[in-house]
Design a protein around this motif. Structure first.
Motif, PDB file in Angstrom:
ATOM      1  N   LYS A 117      15.557  91.707  79.756  1.00  0.00           N
ATOM      2  CA  LYS A 117      16.189  90.402  79.931  1.00  0.00           C
ATOM      3  C   LYS A 117      16.980  90.000  78.684  1.00  0.00           C
ATOM      4  CE  LYS A 117      14.209  87.048  82.198  1.00  0.00           C
ATOM      5  NZ  LYS A 117      13.264  85.997  82.645  1.00  0.00           N
ATOM      6  N   ALA A 118      16.414  90.239  77.506  1.00  0.00           N
ATOM      7  CA  ALA A 118      17.077  89.851  76.254  1.00  0.00           C
ATOM      8  C   ALA A 118      18.391  90.606  76.073  1.00  0.00           C
ATOM      9  CB  ALA A 118      16.157  90.104  75.071  1.00  0.00           C
ATOM     10  N   SER A 119      18.383  91.907  76.346  1.00  0.00           N
ATOM     11  CA  SER A 119      19.609  92.695  76.168  1.00  0.00           C
ATOM     12  C   SER A 119      20.682  92.242  77.155  1.00  0.00           C
ATOM     13  CB  SER A 119      19.319  94.193  76.342  1.00  0.00           C
ATOM     14  OG  SER A 119      18.859  94.478  77.652  1.00  0.00           O
ATOM     15  N   GLN A 120      20.282  91.918  78.391  1.00  0.00           N
ATOM     16  CA  GLN A 120      21.247  91.446  79.382  1.00  0.00           C
ATOM     17  C   GLN A 120      21.811  90.079  79.018  1.00  0.00           C
ATOM     18  OE1 GLN A 120      22.285  93.368  82.202  1.00  0.00           O
ATOM     19  NE2 GLN A 120      21.279  94.830  80.842  1.00  0.00           N
ATOM     20  N   LEU A 121      20.949  89.191  78.520  1.00  0.00           N
ATOM     21  CA  LEU A 121      21.406  87.859  78.127  1.00  0.00           C
ATOM     22  C   LEU A 121      22.310  87.922  76.896  1.00  0.00           C
ATOM     23  CD1 LEU A 121      18.091  85.881  78.750  1.00  0.00           C
ATOM     24  CD2 LEU A 121      20.198  85.739  80.090  1.00  0.00           C
ATOM     25  N   MET A 122      22.014  88.828  75.983  1.00  0.00           N
ATOM     26  CA  MET A 122      22.915  89.021  74.832  1.00  0.00           C
ATOM     27  C   MET A 122      24.296  89.482  75.314  1.00  0.00           C
ATOM     28  SD  MET A 122      21.570  88.459  71.668  1.00  0.00           S
ATOM     29  CE  MET A 122      22.151  89.670  70.470  1.00  0.00           C
ATOM     30  N   GLU A 123      24.315  90.360  76.315  1.00  0.00           N
ATOM     31  CA  GLU A 123      25.586  90.811  76.889  1.00  0.00           C
ATOM     32  C   GLU A 123      26.366  89.633  77.470  1.00  0.00           C
ATOM     33  OE1 GLU A 123      27.209  93.567  76.982  1.00  0.00           O
ATOM     34  OE2 GLU A 123      25.785  95.159  76.454  1.00  0.00           O
ATOM     35  N   CYS A 124      25.654  88.721  78.133  1.00  0.00           N
ATOM     36  CA  CYS A 124      26.320  87.545  78.713  1.00  0.00           C
ATOM     37  C   CYS A 124      27.035  86.730  77.647  1.00  0.00           C
ATOM     38  CB  CYS A 124      25.301  86.667  79.435  1.00  0.00           C
ATOM     39  SG  CYS A 124      24.661  87.364  80.971  1.00  0.00           S
ATOM     40  N   PHE A 125      26.464  86.689  76.448  1.00  0.00           N
ATOM     41  CA  PHE A 125      27.072  85.959  75.337  1.00  0.00           C
ATOM     42  C   PHE A 125      27.999  86.849  74.506  1.00  0.00           C
ATOM     43  CE2 PHE A 125      23.577  82.546  75.190  1.00  0.00           C
ATOM     44  CZ  PHE A 125      24.435  81.567  75.666  1.00  0.00           C
ATOM     45  N   ASP A 126      28.368  88.017  75.047  1.00  0.00           N
ATOM     46  CA  ASP A 126      29.259  88.966  74.356  1.00  0.00           C
ATOM     47  C   ASP A 126      28.671  89.400  73.010  1.00  0.00           C
ATOM     48  OD1 ASP A 126      31.535  90.552  74.225  1.00  0.00           O
ATOM     49  OD2 ASP A 126      32.708  89.022  73.185  1.00  0.00           O
ATOM     50  N   MET A 127      27.345  89.581  72.981  1.00  0.00           N
ATOM     51  CA  MET A 127      26.667  89.984  71.754  1.00  0.00           C
ATOM     52  C   MET A 127      25.856  91.268  71.947  1.00  0.00           C
ATOM     53  SD  MET A 127      25.334  86.307  70.273  1.00  0.00           S
ATOM     54  CE  MET A 127      24.432  87.051  68.920  1.00  0.00           C
ATOM     55  N   GLY A 128      26.177  92.009  72.996  1.00  0.00           N
ATOM     56  CA  GLY A 128      25.427  93.225  73.285  1.00  0.00           C
ATOM     57  C   GLY A 128      25.486  94.238  72.155  1.00  0.00           C
ATOM     58  N   LYS A 129      26.635  94.302  71.480  1.00  0.00           N
ATOM     59  CA  LYS A 129      26.811  95.297  70.421  1.00  0.00           C
ATOM     60  C   LYS A 129      25.962  95.005  69.184  1.00  0.00           C
ATOM     61  CE  LYS A 129      31.519  96.566  71.759  1.00  0.00           C
ATOM     62  NZ  LYS A 129      32.962  96.569  71.368  1.00  0.00           N
ATOM     63  N   VAL A 130      25.496  93.758  69.038  1.00  0.00           N
ATOM     64  CA  VAL A 130      24.700  93.417  67.847  1.00  0.00           C
ATOM     65  C   VAL A 130      23.229  93.187  68.209  1.00  0.00           C
ATOM     66  CG1 VAL A 130      26.658  92.455  66.591  1.00  0.00           C
ATOM     67  CG2 VAL A 130      25.269  90.945  68.027  1.00  0.00           C
ATOM     68  N   TYR A 131      22.835  93.641  69.387  1.00  0.00           N
ATOM     69  CA  TYR A 131      21.447  93.440  69.832  1.00  0.00           C
ATOM     70  C   TYR A 131      20.451  94.072  68.850  1.00  0.00           C
ATOM     71  CZ  TYR A 131      17.373  93.491  72.982  1.00  0.00           C
ATOM     72  OH  TYR A 131      16.132  93.325  73.546  1.00  0.00           O
ATOM     73  N   HIS A 132      20.830  95.189  68.254  1.00  0.00           N
ATOM     74  CA  HIS A 132      19.932  95.869  67.319  1.00  0.00           C
ATOM     75  C   HIS A 132      20.332  95.625  65.855  1.00  0.00           C
ATOM     76  CE1 HIS A 132      17.607  97.896  70.404  1.00  0.00           C
ATOM     77  NE2 HIS A 132      18.736  98.167  71.029  1.00  0.00           N
ATOM     78  N   MET A 142      26.177  82.656  66.305  1.00  0.00           N
ATOM     79  CA  MET A 142      25.420  83.777  66.854  1.00  0.00           C
ATOM     80  C   MET A 142      23.922  83.490  66.813  1.00  0.00           C
ATOM     81  SD  MET A 142      27.676  86.772  65.054  1.00  0.00           S
ATOM     82  CE  MET A 142      26.719  88.200  65.585  1.00  0.00           C
ATOM     83  N   ARG A 143      23.459  82.877  65.729  1.00  0.00           N
ATOM     84  CA  ARG A 143      22.048  82.509  65.616  1.00  0.00           C
ATOM     85  C   ARG A 143      21.672  81.495  66.703  1.00  0.00           C
ATOM     86  NH1 ARG A 143      19.570  82.680  60.207  1.00  0.00           N
ATOM     87  NH2 ARG A 143      20.660  84.224  58.970  1.00  0.00           N
ATOM     88  N   GLN A 144      22.598  80.564  66.957  1.00  0.00           N
ATOM     89  CA  GLN A 144      22.325  79.551  67.975  1.00  0.00           C
ATOM     90  C   GLN A 144      22.188  80.196  69.355  1.00  0.00           C
ATOM     91  OE1 GLN A 144      21.606  76.666  66.994  1.00  0.00           O
ATOM     92  NE2 GLN A 144      21.649  75.336  68.779  1.00  0.00           N
ATOM     93  N   LYS A 145      23.005  81.197  69.619  1.00  0.00           N
ATOM     94  CA  LYS A 145      22.905  81.888  70.908  1.00  0.00           C
ATOM     95  C   LYS A 145      21.566  82.623  71.029  1.00  0.00           C
ATOM     96  CE  LYS A 145      27.903  82.518  71.300  1.00  0.00           C
ATOM     97  NZ  LYS A 145      29.023  83.481  71.242  1.00  0.00           N
ATOM     98  N   VAL A 146      21.105  83.220  69.929  1.00  0.00           N
ATOM     99  CA  VAL A 146      19.805  83.888  69.945  1.00  0.00           C
ATOM    100  C   VAL A 146      18.695  82.870  70.231  1.00  0.00           C
ATOM    101  CG1 VAL A 146      18.092  85.115  68.533  1.00  0.00           C
ATOM    102  CG2 VAL A 146      20.495  85.793  68.441  1.00  0.00           C
TER     103      VAL A 146
END
Length: 261
Positions: A117-132, A142-146
């Motif tokens: 779920k977290a990886s998919q939600l990060m993708e929704c916020f265009d942050m998939g590339k920085v998930y790790h 970006m912190r606020q989105k997390v």
């Protein structure tokens, strides 16, 4: 208790140093309501929310969430709550993946559920590339989105948001407002606190105004307009809180800035 009642506060009082920061608050909130909770700094907004979250003790009165008196020591109700504080303290040395899976597991998700779920939600916020990537490298937005993702990962029924749009760019603000509207339409209850009056006015189904430790207004934006005979929520706010000094203060401030110019 009504089946739709999510939150009930009766005669809530809280003192600090012999001064009431909350003085007889009564409030009932139902399923699916989007509550705009507003008031001047020091009015007692954050104290109210922290009491409901079980972070502050020593109050008098009754606070029930999902029909449960939160003073009874049973913290099970917290599993159904999400929270975004105004100032978020994230674990900078963790990656977003580590932080979000940790939070998901705290709320009862398995590691695999939280990770997916977290990886998919990060993708929704265009942050998939920085998930790790480490949170220490993230901007404020970006912190606020997390933080927003961590508050929603476990699909809570009641969401407390304190300045949730802080640091977000214009596109992200539109996305988050739509997310909140859809969650509310699906029966989630949202307690939204902000000083950005235009946003509160636009998204809230009901606005609760607290001033001088007391609840001074509670209703739809139109009802508050009729009560105060004012136009915008900012004007309603100033009327009901008795603040009429903004123009004088601004004029004085600018005159000092311009001295010697």
């Amino acid at each position: 208790m009504s089946l739709d009642e999510v939150l009930s506060i009766k005669d809530l009082r809280m003192k600090y140093d012999q001064r009431y920061v909350l003085n007889g608050i009564d409030l009932e909130v139902r399923r699916g309501e989007m509550i705009g909770y507003i008031g001047p700094n020091g009015a007692g907004k954050s104290t109210t929310v922290k009491i409901m979250l079980g972070l502050i003790e020593g109050y008098t009165g009754t606070v029930k969430i999902f029909g449960q008196d939160i003073s009874d020591g049973n913290v099970e109700y917290k599993r159904r709550i999400g929270y975004v504080p105004e100032v978020a303290e994230l674990y900078d040395q963790l990656t977003a993946a580590e932080y979000l899976t940790f939070m998901g597991e705290l709320y009862g998700l398995t590691y695999d559920q939280a990770d997916y779920k977290a990886s998919q939600l990060m993708e929704c916020f265009d942050m998939g590339k920085v998930y790790h990537s480490r949170i220490a490298t993230f901007s404020k937005g970006m912190r606020q989105k997390v933080m927003l993702i961590s508050s929603l990962l476990h699909d809570p029924d009641l969401l407390f948001l304190d300045e949730p749009l802080s640091g977000l760019d214009a596109n992200s603000v539109m996305v988050v407002k739509d997310i909140l509207a859809k969650l509310s339409a699906q029966g989630k209850t949202i307690f939204y606190s902000s000083h950005i009056m235009e946003v509160v006015e636009r998204i809230s189904s009901r606005i609760v105004l607290i001033a001088d430790s007391r609840l001074v207004a509670d209703g739809t934006f139109r009802e508050l307009q009729q009560m105060s005979h004012e136009g915008s929520l900012e004007e309603v706010f100033n009327q009901l809180t008795g603040f009429h000094e903004h123009e004088r203060i601004a004029e004085r401030f600018v005159s000092i800035v311009r001295e010697g110019s």
